[in-house]
Design a protein around this motif. Structure first.
Motif, PDB file in Angstrom:
ATOM      1  N   PHE B 392       0.790  -1.183   0.004  1.00  0.00           N
ATOM      2  CA  PHE B 392      -0.006  -0.042  -0.051  1.00  0.00           C
ATOM      3  C   PHE B 392       0.901   1.178  -0.044  1.00  0.00           C
ATOM      4  O   PHE B 392       0.660   2.091  -0.626  1.00  0.00           O
ATOM      5  CB  PHE B 392      -0.805   0.096   1.231  1.00  0.00           C
ATOM      6  N   ASP B 395       2.730   1.791  -3.428  1.00  0.00           N
ATOM      7  CA  ASP B 395       1.608   2.082  -4.305  1.00  0.00           C
ATOM      8  C   ASP B 395       1.292   3.494  -4.124  1.00  0.00           C
ATOM      9  O   ASP B 395       0.973   4.247  -5.269  1.00  0.00           O
ATOM     10  CB  ASP B 395       0.463   1.207  -4.272  1.00  0.00           C
ATOM     11  N   GLY B 467      -0.525  -1.498   6.699  1.00  0.00           N
ATOM     12  CA  GLY B 467      -1.209  -1.127   5.173  1.00  0.00           C
ATOM     13  C   GLY B 467      -2.625  -1.036   5.097  1.00  0.00           C
ATOM     14  O   GLY B 467      -3.199  -0.154   4.878  1.00  0.00           O
ATOM     15  N   GLY B 471      -3.835   2.339   5.245  1.00  0.00           N
ATOM     16  CA  GLY B 471      -3.991   2.819   3.601  1.00  0.00           C
ATOM     17  C   GLY B 471      -4.939   2.579   2.728  1.00  0.00           C
ATOM     18  O   GLY B 471      -4.814   2.820   1.590  1.00  0.00           O
ATOM     19  N   VAL B 472      -6.149   1.960   3.420  1.00  0.00           N
ATOM     20  CA  VAL B 472      -7.129   1.576   2.497  1.00  0.00           C
ATOM     21  C   VAL B 472      -8.440   2.493   2.921  1.00  0.00           C
ATOM     22  O   VAL B 472      -8.638   2.547   3.906  1.00  0.00           O
ATOM     23  CB  VAL B 472      -7.520   0.019   2.985  1.00  0.00           C
ATOM     24  N   PRO B 474      -6.770   3.161  -0.955  1.00  0.00           N
ATOM     25  CA  PRO B 474      -5.853   3.990  -1.474  1.00  0.00           C
ATOM     26  C   PRO B 474      -6.070   5.703  -1.757  1.00  0.00           C
ATOM     27  O   PRO B 474      -6.947   5.893  -2.115  1.00  0.00           O
ATOM     28  CB  PRO B 474      -5.260   3.492  -2.799  1.00  0.00           C
TER      29      PRO B 474
END
Lengths: 102, 628
Positions: B392, B395, B467, B471-472, B474
């Motif tokens: 994550f 990315d 992550g 991070g979700v 994104p």
């Protein structure tokens, strides 16, 4: 009357002899004796000045007596040093007294 | 909140003094009690602070007026906002785990107490560095962590290579810190203040050239501290230090200080497009540059060290392209998984009885199971395997570069993803798979004690989960909301929706990472004879990589040796010739003069008397001549 210069010349001669003896002789007894000679040369000069000066006779002679008294004391010390030196080194040569050498 | 924030750095400091003073005589094998306890409490308090900040409670607190001259004043003060909270989270968590791990790793070392004292001092300095509310205080602790780094790299100082590595780290950092200090002076000269709030408020009034100059100078400091090209040379050598130190200082915390500082200065950098571009170029170049070197190293710690340099390059690329949040996200996640990887490598080295060469390992998978699994998780995260934290954050960095229109940077970064996955799994396959290459070492191999394996498991948790948690989805995950306020001044474009393009980019980078893993598998498991053949085929390129692009040799040829020769010249000609010559000459003059005049002092009284009389006569003569 004998001129002052005569006396002064005698005193100077005596002084020079004394000074030579102090500088040049090695025996400490002789050095002390020569020192006396220099003092007496000065005494002669003082007595002579006293007689020839305007302040009149008698004043200058006082100094002579003072000098004689001091000289007596000085000789006592000088001879004591001589004896001490003889005891220490069994010699009387002043050249031996060079402990202050740099 | 104030008391809590104050206690976070204070506890390690107290423990440092306590352990440092009493360790040698009284604590000895018990030296870790106080330091681990202090850091454990600091960790709990940091967690508390993080939760408080997450709820929206920030703190700006001036404790003490340190310098006050006219209109200029510098305070000792704390600034606790979302950025600080994230740094506290990484520093405290990895710090705590490394402390626990060190109990096992450093067991029986002669400098046991010294190690814990130093590492406590480091924790104090690092906490202060992230808590500081002005540039001068930041600089003070920036130097303090550098000092701790030096002390710990050269921890085994009887070993020449270790003490040299310490010096190298110190000297290379000086170069960067010189620029950093100039940057701070420039801020002071132009703005008259050094507090973050004051500087950022006034930043808009500066001319473009001045902002660029300030930013580039500050970035020089970051280049040194965060081991970016061309000042990256110290970090691989820093691996001479004990492995927990490599994990804590040279992977998870101190080397991130440069990223943190640039992120903290985002209102300044936002005003200078040029400086941002330089940051991005240096970061991107370092990322691929270090990754290529990591591909051919055989020392397990060196691979990880170059990997750290490369990942820090990622963070700077993210900062440079304006993906501020992504940089901090990657910093956070990288802190966890790289800290984990280093601790795992320490566990491997421990198992192999001090051997660091991967070519002598192999087959360890069955013997050290916990280390293997945690290492695998870390390596997967580093490779950006889907679902793990590194995926994550990486990315987010890539998306930042792509969205900002920096396509060239994006391409380089994607290639780096491939290389990263390759070298990570090269390391895994060489270390844990195949047949053991050194039977004697393999026979001795054993799993580490629980004080070392528990930290591995604990750090594996955020490596997997951070992550997903932060991070979700994104680009608008939890971390984006958290840091939105901090980077408000620097982020202009509103976060756009996560669309089909973003999803396909994400899938693409994941595929690239997996391709790297597969290539490593092909090379090192399927056809183990291939690497040797490939080395032979690539010939010069391989030699170039193996020698780290000859950067050290170039520095020796261009800088170090000329300086040495010049110093040698100064020493022989100027120092011994001119200065010593003058001093000795004065001495000899005095001796000569004394020798010349000594005969005069014969010690014979009559001689003196004669001289006196001559003098008297001379004076008399002069008098007579003048009067007559």
């Amino acid at each position: 009357m004998t001129p002052l210069q005569y006396y002064l010349a005698l005193a100077a001669a005596l002084f020079a002899v004394g000074a030579w003896g102090v500088v040049a002789r090695r025996n400490i007894i002789l050095v002390v004796m020569c020192l006396e000679l220099m003092l007496n040369a000065v005494n002669i000069a003082l007595a002579a000045f006293s007689n020839y000066s305007a302040i009149g006779p008698g004043r200058g002679e006082v100094f002579v007596f003072i000098v004689l008294a001091v000289a007596a004391a000085e000789v006592a010390v000088g001879l004591a040093i001589g004896i001490a030196m003889y005891r220490l080194r069994e010699r009387l040569d002043v050249d031996e007294l060079d402990d202050l050498k740099g | 909140m104030k008391a809590v924030v104050l206690l976070i750095p204070l506890l390690p400091l107290v423990s440092f003094v306590f352990t440092g003073l009493l360790g040698r005589r009284y604590l000895k094998e018990k030296s870790h009690y106080a330091s681990v306890a202090a850091v454990a409490i600091s960790w709990l308090l940091s967690m508390y602070v993080f939760i408080q900040v997450e709820r929206g409670q920030t703190l700006s607190w001036q404790i003490y007026s340190w310098i006050a001259v006219g209109h200029f004043s510098v305070d000792i003060g704390f600034l606790v906002d979302e950025l600080t909270a994230i740094m506290l989270l990484v520093v405290a968590t990895v710090g705590f785990m490394v402390h626990v791990y060190s109990i096992g790793y450093m067991h029986g070392d002669k400098g046991y107490y010294r190690f814990f004292a130093y590492i406590n001092l480091f924790m104090f300095s690092m906490f202060m560095l992230v808590l500081a509310n002005n540039y001068l205080l930041l600089y003070v602790f920036w130097e303090a962590v550098g000092l701790c780094s030096y002390l710990l790299i050269a921890f085994w100082f009887p070993k020449v290579s270790a003490s040299n590595a310490g010096m190298k780290a110190f000297l290379v950092n000086r170069v960067g810190d010189f620029g950093f200090s100039l940057g701070i002076m420039l801020i002071f000269v132009t703005l008259g203040t050094l507090s973050y709030s004051g500087v950022f408020a006034a930043a808009g009034g500066l001319s473009g050239g001045m902002v660029t100059a300030i930013c580039l100078l500050l970035f020089t400091g970051a280049v040194g501290k965060s081991a970016q090209f061309p000042l990256h040379v110290w970090l691989p050598d820093a691996m001479e230090g004990p492995t927990p130190v490599s994990s804590l200082i040279h992977a998870a915390t101190m080397v991130n200080a440069g990223v943190y500082m640039v992120a903290r200065s985002n209102p300044l950098f936002a005003h200078s497009h040029t400086a941002m571009l330089v940051v991005a170029i240096i970061g991107t170049f370092t990322a691929i540059f270090a990754a290529t070197i990591a591909m051919v190293q055989t020392d397990i710690k060196k691979v990880l060290a170059y990997s750290t340099v490369s990942q820090l390059g990622y963070m700077f690329m993210a900062l440079g392209v304006g993906a501020w949040t992504a940089a901090m996200f990657h910093l956070l996640v990288h802190g966890f998984f790289k800290g984990l990887l280093f601790l795992c490598s320490g566990s491997v080295i421990h198992a192999m009885g001090g051997e660091q060469d991967m070519l002598k390992m192999g087959g360890l998978r069955k013997k050290i199971k916990i280390t293997y699994w945690t290492f695998l998780i870390g390596a997967l995260a580093l490779s950006g395997f889907p679902g793990l934290s590194g995926f994550f954050s990486k990315d987010a960095v890539l998306a930042g570069a792509f969205d900002g229109g920096y396509y060239y940077f994006w391409i380089v970064a994607v290639i780096t993803v491939f290389l990263t996955a390759f070298y990570s799994f090269r390391l895994i396959f060489l270390t844990f798979f195949n047949e053991p290459r050194d039977a004697r070492l393999f026979a001795h191999a054993h799993e580490s004690p629980w004080v070392m394996t528990v930290p591995l498991i604990v750090l594996a948790v955020p490596t997997v989960g951070a992550g997903l948690l932060l991070g979700v989805p994104p680009e608008s995950g939890h971390i984006d909301h958290l840091l939105h306020g901090v980077f408000a001044a620097a982020i202009h474009a509103p976060a756009h929706e996560f669309g089909l393009l973003s999803a396909s980019l994400m899938a693409f980078s994941a595929a690239v990472g997996i391709a790297g893993i597969l290539l490593a598998w092909h090379f090192y498991l399927r056809c183990p004879w291939l690497p040797a053949k490939a080395c032979k085929r690539s010939g010069r390129l391989y030699t170039l990589l193996l020698n780290k692009y000859y950067i050290d040799e170039i520095y020796f040829a261009v800088i170090i040796n000329p300086v040495r020769r010049f110093s040698g010249w100064l020493w022989r000609i100027v120092d011994t010739g001119v200065i010593d010559g003058a001093v000795n000459g004065a001495g000899w003059l005095a001796v000569g003069a004394g020798r010349a005049f000594r005969p005069i002092q014969s010690g014979k009284i009559q001689g003196y008397l004669f001289a006196m009389m001559l003098g008297l006569l001379a004076l008399l003569a002069v008098y007579l001549i003048l009067t007559l």
